[in-house]
Enzyme design. Structure first.
Site, PDB file in Angstrom:
ATOM      1  N   SER A  37       0.866  -1.180   0.000  1.00  0.00           N
ATOM      2  CA  SER A  37       0.000   0.000   0.000  1.00  0.00           C
ATOM      3  C   SER A  37       0.899   1.226   0.000  1.00  0.00           C
ATOM      4  O   SER A  37       1.829   1.319   0.813  1.00  0.00           O
ATOM      5  CB  SER A  37      -0.868   0.014   1.264  1.00  0.00           C
ATOM      6  OG  SER A  37      -1.662  -1.143   1.323  1.00  0.00           O
ATOM      7  N   CYS A  71      -7.199  -1.219   7.378  1.00  0.00           N
ATOM      8  CA  CYS A  71      -6.062  -1.758   6.628  1.00  0.00           C
ATOM      9  C   CYS A  71      -5.238  -2.659   7.532  1.00  0.00           C
ATOM     10  O   CYS A  71      -4.954  -2.305   8.674  1.00  0.00           O
ATOM     11  CB  CYS A  71      -5.187  -0.625   6.088  1.00  0.00           C
ATOM     12  SG  CYS A  71      -3.817  -1.252   5.098  1.00  0.00           S
ATOM     13  N   ASP A 128      -8.535  -2.532   2.993  1.00  0.00           N
ATOM     14  CA  ASP A 128      -7.341  -2.853   2.212  1.00  0.00           C
ATOM     15  C   ASP A 128      -6.610  -3.880   3.063  1.00  0.00           C
ATOM     16  O   ASP A 128      -5.845  -3.525   3.949  1.00  0.00           O
ATOM     17  CB  ASP A 128      -6.498  -1.584   2.007  1.00  0.00           C
ATOM     18  CG  ASP A 128      -5.236  -1.862   1.187  1.00  0.00           C
ATOM     19  OD1 ASP A 128      -5.097  -2.982   0.668  1.00  0.00           O
ATOM     20  OD2 ASP A 128      -4.384  -0.963   1.080  1.00  0.00           O
ATOM     21  N   TRP A 166      -4.846  -7.986   3.750  1.00  0.00           N
ATOM     22  CA  TRP A 166      -4.079  -9.081   3.161  1.00  0.00           C
ATOM     23  C   TRP A 166      -4.064 -10.241   4.146  1.00  0.00           C
ATOM     24  O   TRP A 166      -4.328 -10.067   5.337  1.00  0.00           O
ATOM     25  CB  TRP A 166      -2.656  -8.627   2.836  1.00  0.00           C
ATOM     26  CG  TRP A 166      -1.921  -8.066   4.007  1.00  0.00           C
ATOM     27  CD1 TRP A 166      -1.226  -8.764   4.951  1.00  0.00           C
ATOM     28  CD2 TRP A 166      -1.811  -6.677   4.376  1.00  0.00           C
ATOM     29  NE1 TRP A 166      -0.683  -7.894   5.874  1.00  0.00           N
ATOM     30  CE2 TRP A 166      -1.020  -6.612   5.543  1.00  0.00           C
ATOM     31  CE3 TRP A 166      -2.296  -5.497   3.819  1.00  0.00           C
ATOM     32  CZ2 TRP A 166      -0.710  -5.414   6.181  1.00  0.00           C
ATOM     33  CZ3 TRP A 166      -1.984  -4.303   4.452  1.00  0.00           C
ATOM     34  CH2 TRP A 166      -1.200  -4.263   5.618  1.00  0.00           C
TER      35      TRP A 166
END
Length: 593
Positions: free
Chosen positions: A416, A545, A590, A592
């Site tokens: 990011s 995030c 966002d 992962w």
């Protein structure tokens, strides 16, 4: 469209191409083998779907069929219906889902085509889909499920059930289990004897170059030869820009972890980015690992070689850019740090001189409970990469060219972006933690990209990073006056550094900017009255995030609880409320795994 070989295109007198892209592809299949043909399309972001597609295409050969893996980006998918012109053709789709239920970059055009063409008749098309996803994400396997349903809606015939692979569990195991049932079903459907030949099949043949001009040899370029010497925009995944590292500093003083801040100079590249986008970088493997592999295999790594596809009709001529040296292939092109998948172990088993080693390697590639358990414990849990396997199985001595054929490609890594282009138009910032850990075997494993970035020193000589931008949906509200709540533990702060810079810049421009609040830790966020206060307002935007498995789920649960406490909702109502925020673009993630 990908570039085609200039000599592969036939022209008539009118200078019209005689064959379209797909014609060439169909024509070559028909010439290659009259009969049953398998085409495996892949939507791949990190290389796994492409890897599975290659394995399925190779499997087809074992059943006397003709298979090839195909990138949908390189074909006119509007001509899919024409596959019915090939007797007993089957289209397999290995489709990964990226981000928040999105198609991968290379499958975007195919996805758009499926959405836009309601009158397409695919009634002659036989198909099956294997989807790759991760259960920790909200839109689990959305792309694979969509392709499966949409092809059926357009009249295509599903000849085997949709397979669902979960990367949060064991993706390899899911794939093997699906594949073991899939092939017998295909054989039954086409009336083919299911006598899969278990011997190893080579896809590429080795050519050693002894007198080649070194200007013709690839030295790490991703696409065009010499593209790192003569850079030409536009820059993308096939043509990355070499950005100079201008800043590389450690952000934290104490603790074991090394949190780093890097700045990449993109002056003159014409690259544009927005806060929330991702930067992709192409790392290289640790030279010490590469050298050790050369020693263990007893080979000269500086020999110049090409691996040439034995199927001359295939549009994939080499597994990685060739000609090149083994050293370059192992440094720039091949993944030597992840635990190898079971197909690699199966193919390499023949090179073990100890029958027990051979048996164990083949067992790990089977779907027997004992084999699965052995692979899980000895390879995955122990984090054994290919070097560790070769060291711990001294009888295993594969030829290096076969090993290079089997190893997957080294993939770009995404970060990011931690800056705003309003404040830093010619610079992209990265915030990352250096990955390093000890495995059960006592070895120290190092993250490829973070350790490579950590060593990009800025002391006089020019350190560069091959990179490109991937656009994201993670965006600040259009109206700057809307309040923003950001939750980002650890390196989850990265995109928010860009968001905060941008909000500050807007304020300097005299714009009315809503409150901008950031939470670094879950415990502060849970107890903070501020969040509850702002959720009552109609226009607060929430951004999350970080880690998808734990953090993002915890935050969502906390929002359900807040909605219950403050809004007097039931859990079902609270879930619907958060879903609505997501639909309206007011709850963005966002994350992962």
């Amino acid at each position: 469209m990908a570039d085609m070989d200039p000599d592969a295109t036939a022209h008539t007198d009118e200078e019209e191409p005689l064959f379209s892209h797909l014609d060439l592809f169909l024509f070559s299949l028909i010439i290659g083998l009259v009969g049953k043909n398998i085409i495996v399309f892949y939507g791949s972001q990190t290389g796994t779907a492409e890897e599975f597609a290659n394995r399925l295409a190779k499997d087809a050969q074992r059943y006397g069929m003709k298979g090839m893996a195909a990138d949908p980006e390189e074909y006119s998918m509007g001509e899919l219906s024409r596959l019915s012109e090939i007797p007993n053709a089957l289209a397999i789709f290995c489709m990964a889902t990226y981000g928040e239920g999105d198609p991968t970059d290379n499958a975007q055009d195919f996805y758009d085509w499926l959405q836009e063409n309601d009158d397409e008749d695919l009634s002659g098309l036989n198909f099956t889909v294997f989807a790759l996803g991760n259960k920790t994400y909200e839109h689990y396997n959305a792309m694979g499920k969509y392709v499966d349903k949409r092809l059926e809606d357009l009249g295509a015939k599903r000849i085997f059930d949709l397979g669902l692979g979960d990367d949060d569990g064991n993706l390899e195991e899911d794939f093997i289990s699906w594949r073991e049932q899939f092939w017998p079903a295909v054989c039954e459907h086409f009336g083919v004897e299911a006598s899969g030949d278990e011997s190893s099949i080579r896809q590429y043949e080795l050519k050693v170059h002894t007198d080649l001009n070194m200007n013709k040899v690839y030295t790490g370029e991703i696409g065009r030869l010499k593209s790192f010497e003569v850079q030409k925009p536009p820059f993308d995944s096939k043509n990355p820009f070499l950005a100079t590292v201008t800043v590389n500093r450690r952000l934290n003083k104490g603790g074991d972890r090394h949190l780093m801040h890097l700045e990449l100079d993109i002056t003159g590249s014409k690259i544009r980015y927005e806060s929330g986008d991702h930067v992709a970088v192409f790392p290289t493997n640790d030279s010490a690992l590469v050298n050790k592999l050369g020693e263990v295999l007893g080979v000269d790594l500086d020999v110049v070689i090409s691996l040439n596809n034995l199927d001359e009709e295939s549009n994939k001529k080499h597994p990685f850019p060739c000609p090149t040296t083994y050293r370059t292939a192992l440094t720039h092109y091949l993944d030597i740090t992840n635990p190898p998948r079971t197909n690699v172990l199966y193919e390499l088993a023949q090179y073990a001189s100890d029958p027990k080693d051979q048996e164990n390697m083949r067992k790990m590639a089977s779907s027997s409970p004992e084999g699965k358990s052995l692979y899980q414990n000895w390879v995955l849990d122990a984090c054994r990469n290919i070097l560790a396997i070769l060291e711990d199985m001294p009888s295993l001595k594969p030829p290096i060219d076969h090993l290079c054929e089997l190893l997957p490609r080294l993939q770009a890594r995404y970060y990011s972006i931690a800056s705003s282009s309003k404040v830093h138009p010619n610079s992209i910032h990265i915030c990352a933690v250096v990955v390093e850990y000890q495995t059960k075997t006592g070895r120290v494993n190092k993250g490829v990209a973070t350790n490579w970035l950590k060593n990009k020193l800025v002391n006089g000589h020019k350190s560069t990073v091959p990179m490109y931008i991937r656009k994201s949906q993670f965006r600040l509200p259009f109206k700057a006056s809307n309040p923003v709540i950001m939750i980002g533990p650890g390196t989850g702060i990265a995109p928010f550094m860009g968001f905060i810079q941008e909000r500050g810049w807007l304020k300097q421009q005299g714009k009315e900017v809503g409150e901008t609040v950031m939470f670094f830790a879950m415990q502060h966020f849970r107890s903070e009255v501020y969040v509850q206060h702002h959720l009552k307002k109609k226009n607060a935007h929430i951004y999350i995030c970080g880690d998808a498995r734990n953090m993002a789920k915890d935050v969502q649960l906390a929002f359900y609880e807040i909605a219950e406490e403050v809004g007097g909702m039931t859990r079902t109502q609270a879930t619907d409320y958060v879903k609505k925020l997501m639909t309206k673009g007011r709850y963005s993630q966002d994350v992962w795994s």
